[in-house]
Design a protein around this motif. Structure first.
Motif, PDB file in Angstrom:
ATOM      1  N   ALA A  36       0.839  -1.205   0.000  1.00  0.00           N
ATOM      2  CA  ALA A  36       0.000   0.000   0.000  1.00  0.00           C
ATOM      3  C   ALA A  36       0.871   1.252   0.000  1.00  0.00           C
ATOM      4  CB  ALA A  36      -0.948  -0.012   1.195  1.00  0.00           C
ATOM      5  N   GLU A  37       1.990   1.207   0.698  1.00  0.00           N
ATOM      6  CA  GLU A  37       2.910   2.341   0.716  1.00  0.00           C
ATOM      7  C   GLU A  37       3.523   2.562  -0.665  1.00  0.00           C
ATOM      8  OE1 GLU A  37       7.092   3.446   2.852  1.00  0.00           O
ATOM      9  OE2 GLU A  37       5.531   2.573   4.136  1.00  0.00           O
ATOM     10  N   LEU A  38       3.921   1.483  -1.335  1.00  0.00           N
ATOM     11  CA  LEU A  38       4.443   1.604  -2.700  1.00  0.00           C
ATOM     12  C   LEU A  38       3.408   2.254  -3.617  1.00  0.00           C
ATOM     13  CD1 LEU A  38       6.232  -1.814  -3.388  1.00  0.00           C
ATOM     14  CD2 LEU A  38       7.298   0.446  -3.314  1.00  0.00           C
ATOM     15  N   ALA A  39       2.168   1.776  -3.514  1.00  0.00           N
ATOM     16  CA  ALA A  39       1.095   2.315  -4.353  1.00  0.00           C
ATOM     17  C   ALA A  39       0.847   3.788  -4.039  1.00  0.00           C
ATOM     18  CB  ALA A  39      -0.179   1.498  -4.165  1.00  0.00           C
ATOM     19  N   ALA A  40       0.858   4.148  -2.765  1.00  0.00           N
ATOM     20  CA  ALA A  40       0.647   5.535  -2.362  1.00  0.00           C
ATOM     21  C   ALA A  40       1.748   6.445  -2.898  1.00  0.00           C
ATOM     22  CB  ALA A  40       0.554   5.637  -0.843  1.00  0.00           C
ATOM     23  N   ALA A  50      -3.479   4.885  -2.097  1.00  0.00           N
ATOM     24  CA  ALA A  50      -4.057   4.735  -0.757  1.00  0.00           C
ATOM     25  C   ALA A  50      -4.438   6.118  -0.258  1.00  0.00           C
ATOM     26  CB  ALA A  50      -3.060   4.074   0.185  1.00  0.00           C
ATOM     27  N   GLU A  51      -5.583   6.196   0.397  1.00  0.00           N
ATOM     28  CA  GLU A  51      -6.070   7.447   0.971  1.00  0.00           C
ATOM     29  C   GLU A  51      -6.693   7.129   2.321  1.00  0.00           C
ATOM     30  OE1 GLU A  51      -8.819   9.054  -1.878  1.00  0.00           O
ATOM     31  OE2 GLU A  51      -7.221   9.683  -3.235  1.00  0.00           O
ATOM     32  N   GLY A  52      -6.007   7.497   3.390  1.00  0.00           N
ATOM     33  CA  GLY A  52      -6.531   7.232   4.726  1.00  0.00           C
ATOM     34  C   GLY A  52      -6.686   5.745   4.968  1.00  0.00           C
ATOM     35  N   ASP A  53      -7.904   5.329   5.303  1.00  0.00           N
ATOM     36  CA  ASP A  53      -8.199   3.926   5.596  1.00  0.00           C
ATOM     37  C   ASP A  53      -8.670   3.151   4.374  1.00  0.00           C
ATOM     38  OD1 ASP A  53      -7.549   4.373   8.237  1.00  0.00           O
ATOM     39  OD2 ASP A  53      -9.623   4.697   8.871  1.00  0.00           O
ATOM     40  N   VAL A  95     -12.224   1.430  -8.137  1.00  0.00           N
ATOM     41  CA  VAL A  95     -13.002   1.357  -6.907  1.00  0.00           C
ATOM     42  C   VAL A  95     -12.113   1.663  -5.700  1.00  0.00           C
ATOM     43  CG1 VAL A  95     -14.671  -0.307  -7.823  1.00  0.00           C
ATOM     44  CG2 VAL A  95     -12.608  -1.137  -6.705  1.00  0.00           C
ATOM     45  N   THR A  96     -12.760   1.993  -4.593  1.00  0.00           N
ATOM     46  CA  THR A  96     -12.041   2.111  -3.324  1.00  0.00           C
ATOM     47  C   THR A  96     -12.435   0.921  -2.466  1.00  0.00           C
ATOM     48  OG1 THR A  96     -13.773   3.490  -2.356  1.00  0.00           O
ATOM     49  CG2 THR A  96     -11.936   4.632  -3.396  1.00  0.00           C
ATOM     50  N   ARG A  97     -11.500   0.483  -1.635  1.00  0.00           N
ATOM     51  CA  ARG A  97     -11.726  -0.643  -0.735  1.00  0.00           C
ATOM     52  C   ARG A  97     -11.213  -0.278   0.653  1.00  0.00           C
ATOM     53  NH1 ARG A  97     -14.917  -2.373  -3.993  1.00  0.00           N
ATOM     54  NH2 ARG A  97     -14.515  -4.028  -5.471  1.00  0.00           N
ATOM     55  N   ASP A  98     -11.841  -0.830   1.661  1.00  0.00           N
ATOM     56  CA  ASP A  98     -11.350  -0.689   3.021  1.00  0.00           C
ATOM     57  C   ASP A  98      -9.982  -1.361   3.084  1.00  0.00           C
ATOM     58  OD1 ASP A  98     -11.904  -0.247   6.055  1.00  0.00           O
ATOM     59  OD2 ASP A  98     -11.261  -2.343   5.867  1.00  0.00           O
ATOM     60  N   ALA A 109      -7.983  -2.326   5.556  1.00  0.00           N
ATOM     61  CA  ALA A 109      -7.792  -3.453   6.477  1.00  0.00           C
ATOM     62  C   ALA A 109      -8.406  -4.737   5.911  1.00  0.00           C
ATOM     63  CB  ALA A 109      -8.380  -3.123   7.845  1.00  0.00           C
ATOM     64  N   GLU A 110      -9.610  -4.643   5.378  1.00  0.00           N
ATOM     65  CA  GLU A 110     -10.279  -5.821   4.825  1.00  0.00           C
ATOM     66  C   GLU A 110      -9.589  -6.303   3.553  1.00  0.00           C
ATOM     67  OE1 GLU A 110     -12.918  -8.991   4.047  1.00  0.00           O
ATOM     68  OE2 GLU A 110     -12.243  -7.982   5.868  1.00  0.00           O
ATOM     69  N   PHE A 111      -9.188  -5.360   2.711  1.00  0.00           N
ATOM     70  CA  PHE A 111      -8.504  -5.719   1.480  1.00  0.00           C
ATOM     71  C   PHE A 111      -7.170  -6.397   1.782  1.00  0.00           C
ATOM     72  CE2 PHE A 111      -6.401  -4.798  -2.604  1.00  0.00           C
ATOM     73  CZ  PHE A 111      -7.368  -5.302  -3.448  1.00  0.00           C
ATOM     74  N   GLY A 112      -6.450  -5.885   2.763  1.00  0.00           N
ATOM     75  CA  GLY A 112      -5.192  -6.486   3.184  1.00  0.00           C
ATOM     76  C   GLY A 112      -5.384  -7.880   3.748  1.00  0.00           C
ATOM     77  N   ARG A 113      -6.468  -8.069   4.501  1.00  0.00           N
ATOM     78  CA  ARG A 113      -6.762  -9.391   5.060  1.00  0.00           C
ATOM     79  C   ARG A 113      -6.990 -10.398   3.935  1.00  0.00           C
ATOM     80  NH1 ARG A 113     -10.532 -12.863   5.696  1.00  0.00           N
ATOM     81  NH2 ARG A 113     -12.148 -11.576   4.745  1.00  0.00           N
ATOM     82  N   LEU A 114      -7.748 -10.008   2.912  1.00  0.00           N
ATOM     83  CA  LEU A 114      -8.009 -10.918   1.790  1.00  0.00           C
ATOM     84  C   LEU A 114      -6.724 -11.231   1.024  1.00  0.00           C
ATOM     85  CD1 LEU A 114     -11.393  -9.848   0.183  1.00  0.00           C
ATOM     86  CD2 LEU A 114     -10.793 -12.073   1.160  1.00  0.00           C
TER      87      LEU A 114
END
Length: 122
Positions: free
Chosen positions: A40-44, A84-87, A99-102, A104-109
């Motif tokens: 997520a940091e790379l993408a941000a 990435a933007e916030g949560d 699309v935007t995804r949560d 925490a949930e996206f990371g879990r999947l």
């Protein structure tokens, strides 16, 4: 067994063939096993990441079969994490568009599906 899904080696080969043909300075590299936070940091920072998840955010349906050492799941799906933007994370999904995804949930999947990812480096 005939399946349409592919895992990092095949995606890297296709991406690198395309990048070479285009004369690009970058290459696709296997980032599997990286934490979701790292990706997520790379993408941000502007470096998109291809990662494995499920169609429509459903729970993975594992078949108990292995393909080249990768555990096959029926709803295997690749998306491009591009920010990435916030949560939330920003995702380009071939089934649903931008699309935007949560996060925490996206990371879990991502982790539940095996933590498979491909990133691009110079």
């Amino acid at each position: 067994m005939s399946r349409a899904g592919r895992f990092p080696p095949a995606m890297m080969a296709a991406a690198n063939a395309y990048l070479t043909a285009q004369g690009a300075d970058m290459q696709a590299v296997d980032a599997s096993g990286s934490s979701f936070e790292e990706l997520a940091e790379l993408a941000a920072e502007g470096s998109p990441v291809l990662l494995w998840t499920t169609m429509y955010g459903d729970e993975p349906v594992f078949t108990g079969q292995s393909i080249d050492g990768y555990e096959w799941y029926r709803n295997e799906h690749c998306v491009l994490l591009y920010g990435a933007e916030g949560d939330e994370v920003l995702v380009s999904d071939p089934l649903e568009g931008l699309v935007t995804r949560d996060a925490a949930e996206f990371g879990r999947l991502y982790e539940e599906c095996g933590s498979f990812a491909v990133c691009f480096a110079v």
